[in-house]
Design an enzyme around this catalytic site. Structure first.
Site, PDB file in Angstrom:
ATOM      1  NE  ARG A  23      33.810  42.463  51.874  1.00 17.05           N
ATOM      2  CZ  ARG A  23      34.307  41.889  50.783  1.00 17.05           C
ATOM      3  NH1 ARG A  23      35.581  42.016  50.493  1.00 17.05           N
ATOM      4  NH2 ARG A  23      33.531  41.164  50.000  1.00 17.05           N
ATOM      5  CD  GLU A  34      38.294  46.747  32.011  1.00 18.16           C
ATOM      6  OE1 GLU A  34      39.052  46.502  32.941  1.00 18.16           O
ATOM      7  OE2 GLU A  34      38.636  46.629  30.800  1.00 18.16           O
ATOM      8  CB  SER A  40      34.913  41.094  38.532  1.00 21.75           C
ATOM      9  OG  SER A  40      35.541  41.948  39.425  1.00 21.75           O
ATOM     10  CB  CYS A  44      41.936  31.477  34.642  1.00 21.07           C
ATOM     11  SG  CYS A  44      42.813  32.755  35.532  1.00 21.07           S
ATOM     12  CG  ASP A 280      48.769  39.820  35.225  1.00 21.90           C
ATOM     13  OD1 ASP A 280      48.980  39.214  36.286  1.00 21.90           O
ATOM     14  OD2 ASP A 280      48.206  39.307  34.234  1.00 21.90           O
ATOM     15  CG  ASN A 302      41.996  37.202  42.585  1.00 22.52           C
ATOM     16  OD1 ASN A 302      40.943  37.807  42.739  1.00 22.52           O
ATOM     17  ND2 ASN A 302      42.255  36.526  41.486  1.00 22.52           N
ATOM     18  NE  ARG A 439      62.431   6.277  50.782  1.00 24.45           N
ATOM     19  CZ  ARG A 439      61.435   5.461  50.420  1.00 24.45           C
ATOM     20  NH1 ARG A 439      60.426   5.271  51.225  1.00 24.45           N
ATOM     21  NH2 ARG A 439      61.448   4.848  49.267  1.00 24.45           N
TER      22      ARG A 439
HETATM   23  C1  FAD Z   1      43.805  32.549  28.611  1.00 20.92           C
HETATM   24  C2  FAD Z   1      44.331  32.833  29.973  1.00 20.92           C
HETATM   25  C3  FAD Z   1      44.374  31.834  30.925  1.00 20.92           C
HETATM   26  C4  FAD Z   1      44.859  32.097  32.202  1.00 20.92           C
HETATM   27  N1  FAD Z   1      44.895  31.073  33.116  1.00 20.92           N
HETATM   28  C5  FAD Z   1      45.346  31.321  34.369  1.00 20.92           C
HETATM   29  C6  FAD Z   1      45.353  30.284  35.350  1.00 20.92           C
HETATM   30  O1  FAD Z   1      44.918  29.159  35.088  1.00 20.92           O
HETATM   31  N2  FAD Z   1      45.832  30.566  36.580  1.00 20.92           N
HETATM   32  C7  FAD Z   1      46.291  31.824  36.917  1.00 20.92           C
HETATM   33  O2  FAD Z   1      46.712  32.044  38.074  1.00 20.92           O
HETATM   34  N3  FAD Z   1      46.294  32.824  36.006  1.00 20.92           N
HETATM   35  C8  FAD Z   1      45.831  32.607  34.747  1.00 20.92           C
HETATM   36  N4  FAD Z   1      45.818  33.624  33.821  1.00 20.92           N
HETATM   37  C9  FAD Z   1      46.352  34.943  34.194  1.00 20.92           C
HETATM   38  C10 FAD Z   1      45.313  35.783  34.908  1.00 20.92           C
HETATM   39  O3  FAD Z   1      44.162  35.881  34.118  1.00 20.92           O
HETATM   40  C11 FAD Z   1      45.879  37.160  35.150  1.00 20.92           C
HETATM   41  O4  FAD Z   1      47.061  37.025  35.915  1.00 20.92           O
HETATM   42  C12 FAD Z   1      44.916  38.052  35.914  1.00 20.92           C
HETATM   43  O5  FAD Z   1      43.769  38.275  35.168  1.00 20.92           O
HETATM   44  C13 FAD Z   1      45.589  39.388  36.221  1.00 20.92           C
HETATM   45  O6  FAD Z   1      44.675  40.257  36.783  1.00 20.92           O
HETATM   46  P1  FAD Z   1      44.902  41.836  36.636  1.00 20.92           P
HETATM   47  O7  FAD Z   1      43.700  42.475  37.229  1.00 20.92           O
HETATM   48  O8  FAD Z   1      46.226  42.203  37.158  1.00 20.92           O
HETATM   49  O9  FAD Z   1      44.979  42.089  35.082  1.00 20.92           O
HETATM   50  P2  FAD Z   1      43.860  41.864  33.975  1.00 20.92           P
HETATM   51  O10 FAD Z   1      43.029  40.692  34.284  1.00 20.92           O
HETATM   52  O11 FAD Z   1      44.573  41.920  32.669  1.00 20.92           O
HETATM   53  O12 FAD Z   1      42.963  43.154  34.132  1.00 20.92           O
HETATM   54  C14 FAD Z   1      43.443  44.427  33.841  1.00 20.92           C
HETATM   55  C15 FAD Z   1      42.267  45.226  33.347  1.00 20.92           C
HETATM   56  O13 FAD Z   1      42.671  46.591  33.203  1.00 20.92           O
HETATM   57  C16 FAD Z   1      42.068  47.116  32.051  1.00 20.92           C
HETATM   58  N5  FAD Z   1      42.875  48.273  31.636  1.00 20.92           N
HETATM   59  C17 FAD Z   1      44.155  48.268  31.215  1.00 20.92           C
HETATM   60  N6  FAD Z   1      44.551  49.521  30.940  1.00 20.92           N
HETATM   61  C18 FAD Z   1      43.510  50.334  31.226  1.00 20.92           C
HETATM   62  C19 FAD Z   1      43.305  51.734  31.139  1.00 20.92           C
HETATM   63  N7  FAD Z   1      44.280  52.566  30.730  1.00 20.92           N
HETATM   64  N8  FAD Z   1      42.093  52.227  31.491  1.00 20.92           N
HETATM   65  C20 FAD Z   1      41.082  51.401  31.911  1.00 20.92           C
HETATM   66  N9  FAD Z   1      41.222  50.065  31.981  1.00 20.92           N
HETATM   67  C21 FAD Z   1      42.437  49.536  31.651  1.00 20.92           C
HETATM   68  C22 FAD Z   1      42.091  45.956  31.056  1.00 20.92           C
HETATM   69  O14 FAD Z   1      41.111  46.127  30.062  1.00 20.92           O
HETATM   70  C23 FAD Z   1      41.811  44.764  31.975  1.00 20.92           C
HETATM   71  O15 FAD Z   1      40.430  44.446  32.025  1.00 20.92           O
HETATM   72  C24 FAD Z   1      45.315  33.397  32.532  1.00 20.92           C
HETATM   73  C25 FAD Z   1      45.274  34.415  31.577  1.00 20.92           C
HETATM   74  C26 FAD Z   1      44.777  34.150  30.310  1.00 20.92           C
HETATM   75  C27 FAD Z   1      44.756  35.267  29.299  1.00 20.92           C
END
Ligand code: FAD
Length: 449
Positions: A23, A34, A40, A44, A280, A302, A439
């Site tokens: 943007r 990925e 995306s 959760c 994460d 996010n 309270r």
């Molecule tokens: C079942 C479940 C329920 C959840 N419920 C909640 C909830 O209710 N509320 C909440 O706040 N959070 C929840 N979470 C946590 C939330 O999903 C994660 O905190 C969030 O997805 C983190 O985003 P991220 O992009 O940091 O990591 P991720 O979502 O793990 O994405 C990282 C991405 O990087 C890719 N990757 C890793 N290494 C490499 C590499 N070397 N090369 C290319 N790609 C790579 C992976 O394949 C992955 O797609 C939940 C998680 C799970 C598993």
């Protein structure tokens, strides 16, 4: 040649940054790698697809690679895994799994959003096919196939964290007999044990067998061995927590900190010039404990991703940190927490007063009024709110957001009693449970001065 932003990780930590950077910098070339098949997506939502509340996995996908290409001019490459980062040469070695080839890609700016890895303790039988993790959409797809194939009568969930509990609900909804086994004294170890005990009890009321303080020691086909006996299982679902997926960054020489999460400052910069991280895989600052912590939550990923993207795009944004807010639901039981638990408050060096109050989610006479327990921790003398936990039924847990806001604003429990919170019988008693708890806490602080 345009400058190239290379993003590793196709979920919020990575793609929120990529979208924000686009943007603000139309001139950038943006490539996102990925390793999985989707970008995306909402992990959760997995428990709700497996349980059947949400009709399909495709509903969890917010933006696919064609959307990134057409609407954001981001080249999102799925099944492309970053294998190694060379910070001197400013290149990444990429494995294209679909075409079985490896190539190098240069970058001017690197953003790391590799997420977390599920914990897998060294337990015999961990790799047997009936033992499944729940982290990616691939995992979800596999679990769904197993559900559709039938025969999932005995399901054992190992781990009492929120993901384990949400998966327990999913299999209850599919008609399974579910047993949750955890070596913690109670489920939900992110709560104080007295509140965790209420969750354990509530789950038993939902016909879920809960076995706390019991370690799993092995798996054999159809059997889970624990230190107290054997359990039959058609399926084992693991919910043992996660660790930051930071090895790739660390091996390249990017500094890591608490629990080996990637070290970042408030603008999501790593100590390496031109290298950013979010989600994460990296640390967060805890605003109440006043130190770096590791929190793996979608809310945080996010926000951090957005902050990184604004900064990469030439703007200025900071991530001020977390206060430790989380919420979950298990059948009709709702759980929320924010700030510090008693153990965390002690570890952070606070002295505190604690109150716990029972109330109802609606006016007592109104249909659907359900129990809610609110626990507050306030700092001795100052009365500053330090933490809150809520366990109750429908309408209970989201009240935690009022308390998270109060924490963020540094309010005392006395300040909270003066909040002009809403009231009508279908929503709360005339004194909202949050106000009653505040309270009581204020009285306790006053008495101890
Ligand atoms: C079942 C479940 C329920 C959840 N419920 C909640 C909830 O209710 N509320 C909440 O706040 N959070 C929840 N979470 C946590 C939330 O999903 C994660 O905190 C969030 O997805 C983190 O985003 P991220 O992009 O940091 O990591 P991720 O979502 O793990 O994405 C990282 C991405 O990087 C890719 N990757 C890793 N290494 C490499 C590499 N070397 N090369 C290319 N790609 C790579 C992976 O394949 C992955 O797609 C939940 C998680 C799970 C598993």
């Amino acid at each position: 040649m345009p400058e190239r932003l290379l993003v590793i990780g196709g979920d919020p930590g990575g793609m929120a940054a990529a979208s924000q950077a686009r943007r603000r910098r139309p001139d950038l070339e943006i490539v996102a790698l990925e390793k999985g098949r989707w970008t995306s997506y909402s992990a959760c939502g997995i428990p709700y697809v497996v349980g059947g509340t949400v009709s399909g996995l495709d509903q969890l996908i917010a933006r696919s690679p064609p959307v990134f290409r057409d609407q954001f001019r981001i080249d999102a490459r799925t099944e492309h895994e970053a294998m190694a980062i060379d910070l001197d040469a400013r290149t990444v070695e990429v494995r294209d799994h679909a075409h079985q080839r490896t190539y190098r890609l240069g970058f001017d700016i690197l953003h790391i959003g590799t997420g977390a890895l599920p914990r897998r303790p060294d337990i015999p039988g961990m790799n047997l096919p009936f033992v499944r993790g729940v982290q990616t959409l691939e995992d979800a797809d596999h679990l769904l196939q197993m559900v559709k194939a039938g025969g999932m009568e005995e399901v054992v969930v190992v781990g009492g964290g929120y993901i384990g509990l949400e998966m327990a609900e999913a299999f209850v909804m599919r008609g399974g007999h579910v047993t949750v086994v955890t070596n913690s004294p109670e489920v939900m170890a992110t709560l104080d044990p007295d509140m965790g005990a209420m969750v354990s009890e509530g789950m038993r009321g939902e016909r879920i067998e809960v076995r706390c303080g019991e370690a799993v020691i092995g798996f054999e086909d159809g059997i889970v061995h624990t230190e107290k006996g054997d359990l039959p299982a058609d399926l084992v679902v693991l919910g043992l927590g996660v660790e930051p997926n930071s090895k790739l960054a660390a091996e390249a020489g990017v500094a890591t900190g608490v629990r080996n999460a990637i070290a970042v400052d408030r603008r999501q910069r790593t100590p390496v010039d031109g290298v950013w991280a979010a989600g994460d895989c990296c640390e967060s600052f805890h605003r109440i404990a006043d130190r770096q912590v590791y929190v793996a939550l979608g809310t945080v990923a996010n926000k951090q991703g957005r902050v990184a993207g604004v900064n990469i795009g030439g703007g200025y944004a900071t991530f001020p940190g977390v206060v430790g807010t989380a919420i979950t639901k298990l059948c009709s039981l709702e759980v929320g927490r924010t700030g510090l638990t008693e153990r965390e408050a002690l570890a952070a060096g606070f002295q505190y007063e604690v109150v716990k109050v029972e109330s109802t989610t609606r006016a007592g006479y109104y249909p659907g009024a359900a129990p809610i327990t609110t626990k507050l921790l306030a700092e001795k003398r100052s009365g500053r709110l330090l933490g809150a936990q809520i366990v109750g039924r429908e309408g209970a847990a989201k009240r935690i957001d009022v308390l998270a806001t109060a924490l963020t604003a540094g309010m005392t429990v006395e300040d909270i009693t003066a909040l002009d919170l809403s009231y009508a019988p279908p929503f709360s008693p005339v004194w909202d449970p949050v106000l009653i708890a505040a309270r009581k806490a204020a009285e306790r602080i006053e008495a101890s001065r």
